[in-house]
Design an enzyme around this catalytic site. Structure first.
Site, PDB file in Angstrom:
ATOM      1  CB  ALA A 141      -0.804  -0.318   1.274  1.00  0.00           C
ATOM      2  NE  ARG A 178      -2.826  -4.498  -7.010  1.00  0.00           N
ATOM      3  CZ  ARG A 178      -1.620  -5.184  -6.015  1.00  0.00           C
ATOM      4  NH1 ARG A 178      -0.345  -5.018  -5.398  1.00  0.00           N
ATOM      5  NH2 ARG A 178      -2.502  -6.475  -5.433  1.00  0.00           N
ATOM      6  CG  ASP A 189      -3.310  -4.051   0.813  1.00  0.00           C
ATOM      7  OD1 ASP A 189      -3.170  -4.874   0.961  1.00  0.00           O
ATOM      8  OD2 ASP A 189      -2.674  -3.092  -0.342  1.00  0.00           O
ATOM      9  CG  ASN A 235      -2.494  -7.304   4.788  1.00  0.00           C
ATOM     10  OD1 ASN A 235      -1.958  -5.808   4.060  1.00  0.00           O
ATOM     11  ND2 ASN A 235      -1.991  -8.011   5.583  1.00  0.00           N
ATOM     12  CE  LYS A 236      -1.510  -9.359  -1.253  1.00  0.00           C
ATOM     13  NZ  LYS A 236      -2.253  -9.962  -2.776  1.00  0.00           N
TER      14      LYS A 236
HETATM   15  O1  MRU Z   1      -0.537  -7.333  -3.688  1.00  0.00           O
HETATM   16  P1  MRU Z   1       0.603  -6.667  -2.985  1.00  0.00           P
HETATM   17  O2  MRU Z   1       1.493  -7.657  -2.951  1.00  0.00           O
HETATM   18  O3  MRU Z   1       0.248  -5.256  -3.084  1.00  0.00           O
HETATM   19  O4  MRU Z   1      -0.673  -6.967  -1.321  1.00  0.00           O
HETATM   20  C1  MRU Z   1       0.467  -6.185  -0.125  1.00  0.00           C
HETATM   21  C2  MRU Z   1      -0.091  -6.578   1.234  1.00  0.00           C
HETATM   22  O5  MRU Z   1      -1.279  -6.835   1.274  1.00  0.00           O
HETATM   23  C3  MRU Z   1       0.623  -5.764   1.851  1.00  0.00           C
HETATM   24  O6  MRU Z   1       0.409  -6.347   2.972  1.00  0.00           O
HETATM   25  C4  MRU Z   1      -0.539  -4.936   2.138  1.00  0.00           C
HETATM   26  O7  MRU Z   1      -0.035  -3.890   1.519  1.00  0.00           O
HETATM   27  C5  MRU Z   1       0.266  -3.209   3.350  1.00  0.00           C
HETATM   28  S1  MRU Z   1       2.359  -2.971   3.148  1.00  0.00           S
HETATM   29  C6  MRU Z   1       2.651  -1.665   4.035  1.00  0.00           C
END
Ligand code: MRU
Length: 432
Positions: free
Chosen positions: A149, A187, A333, A342-343
């Site tokens: 993020a 995104r 995110d 989040n992921k």
């Molecule tokens: O799909 P991604 O790799 O962009 O997903 C990232 C995540 O889910 C992270 O945990 C989130 O962005 C936090 S980053 C400090």
């Protein structure tokens, strides 16, 4: 005597480099007396290579898988060209940075391009790529060359500056707005992307001339990037108070410096605790399907010399049940009034945390909060099914099998033990 002078000179330089390394100030490659090249990314992450006779820096950098854009070679205090032979005592400063690392994303002033570490190549290859056009940056965002993020926030911000610098023809303002919309949509879940885009666009449009628009856009993007690092360091210091010496933390995905401009959020908390002298061990979940945990988190922590153990995602319950985990820290995110996005898989970890009474912490800057919205209003990005059908280019499922591939999930706020921000640690009941 030139020999003695040379030895005093290189000896002093090596001492200075050693001091800066100890202080975590620079990322360097230097050639020692013994014609070995030493690469140190962070404390503990040193690699050593023999320097072949007659090698040029270009050759060495290829071997080291380090990008040339970020390298300056010094000899007798002066920069030397890449195609010259390596000499004893030469020093290469890759990048002078505050946190002892290279930034994930930054602006190349000479070329007016956005530079970013291509995270799809990690850990096999460390490569910084340049995006000279908005479509190439959008491609980098969509394919996760730049991801996480806060890094997406900087990508959005620099993206608008890039749009301003690469615009051809009249109506710069119109072009800027169009490009901003395209970048924003690259995104949809990480709110930082639109935050970065909108903040820079808002400032840039105040410019009275095209030149002023470009200047304002770049200055604001740079401000967002610099602020991001500062914010993460503050967030890290607040979060470090939650970690005791000797504890083991489980983390998910990559919320480290590679997901940010530098330092990281969840991993920033761990980094700050380690910098305070605490011994912290980390369990990193591999984070299928794109393995940000195994490819990026494990690599990043090892660069710092932080004790990291990799586990497959389906081992998380077992390690918690067997008492190996003291705390969980993940990034975010987007944080709405009622949930943390989040992921994909983070929700599963939060459920396990509740069951095993392990504190579940979320570390995120205030720019990740979206308090006007609730869970139901947020679009969860769905990605190509081939991310599950293939692994490292190899087919691992029937080619035509149906796939559901959401990239994120939502964890209800009531299951979050605390949210670590740059302003302090927020505890439930959360009142926003
Ligand atoms: O799909 P991604 O790799 O962009 O997903 C990232 C995540 O889910 C992270 O945990 C989130 O962005 C936090 S980053 C400090």
């Amino acid at each position: 005597m030139p020999g003695v002078r040379w030895m005093i000179y290189t000896g002093t330089i090596n001492l200075i480099v050693y001091y800066l390394l100890r202080k975590n100030i620079i990322l360097v490659v230097y050639i020692s007396y013994w014609m070995k090249i030493k690469v140190r990314m962070m404390p503990g992450g040193e690699r050593s290579l023999d320097v072949p006779k007659g090698a040029t820096y270009q050759k060495l950098l290829e071997k080291l898988k380090v990008d040339r854009e970020t390298v300056i070679v010094f000899r007798n205090g002066k920069p030397v060209p890449e195609d010259e032979e390596v000499c004893q005592g030469d020093i290469k400063i890759l990048k002078v940075v505050s946190g002892g690392s290279t930034r994930t994303i930054y602006w190349n002033k000479k070329r007016n391009t956005v530079m970013l570490i291509d995270q799809t190549l990690l850990p096999e290859k460390f490569k910084v790529i340049g995006c000279a056009t908005v479509p190439s940056l959008v491609e980098a965002i969509k394919s996760l060359r730049v991801r996480g993020a806060p890094a997406l926030g900087a990508a959005g911000a620099f993206g608008v500056a890039l749009a301003a610098f690469s615009h051809k023809g009249k109506n710069l303002r119109g072009g800027l707005k169009k490009s901003a919309a395209v970048i924003r949509e690259a995104r949809p879940t990480a709110v930082n992307l639109s935050y970065g885009v909108d903040r820079v666009l808002g400032v840039a449009l105040n410019g009275r001339t095209d030149n002023e628009v470009r200047k304002l856009a770049l200055a604001e993007a740079q401000k967002i990037a610099d602020e991001g690092v500062e914010i993460n360091m503050r967030l890290g210091r607040h979060g470090a108070m939650l970690l005791k010496n000797g504890e083991t933390v489980l983390t998910y995905c990559n919320a480290g410096r590679l997901a940010c401009v530098d330092f990281g959020t969840a991993l920033g908390v761990i980094r700050a605790a380690v910098q305070q002298g605490k011994k912290i061990k980390v369990f990193a979940c591999e984070t299928r399907p794109l393995n940000q945990g195994s490819r990026i988190t494990a690599w990043e922590l090892m660069q710092d010399g932080i004790d990291v153990t990799l586990i497959a995602d389906n081992m998380a319950a077992h390690v918690m049940r067997s008492g190996k985990i003291d705390k969980i820290i993940v990034g975010a995110d987007r944080i709405t009034r009622d949930a943390v996005f989040n992921k994909i898989g983070t929700y599963m970890i939060s459920v396990l945390a509740k069951e095993h009474k392990v504190p579940f912490y979320v570390a995120a800057p205030m720019s990740t909060f979206d308090l006007k919205r609730t869970e139901k209003e947020i679009k969860i990005e769905e990605r190509d099914g081939d991310e599950l059908r293939y692994f490292a280019g190899k087919l691992i499922a029937p080619k035509k099998v149906k796939v559901y591939n959401p990239a994120f999930d939502a964890t209800p706020l009531e299951d979050v033990s605390a949210i670590i921000t740059e302003k302090g640690v927020l505890r439930p009941p959360y009142r926003f």
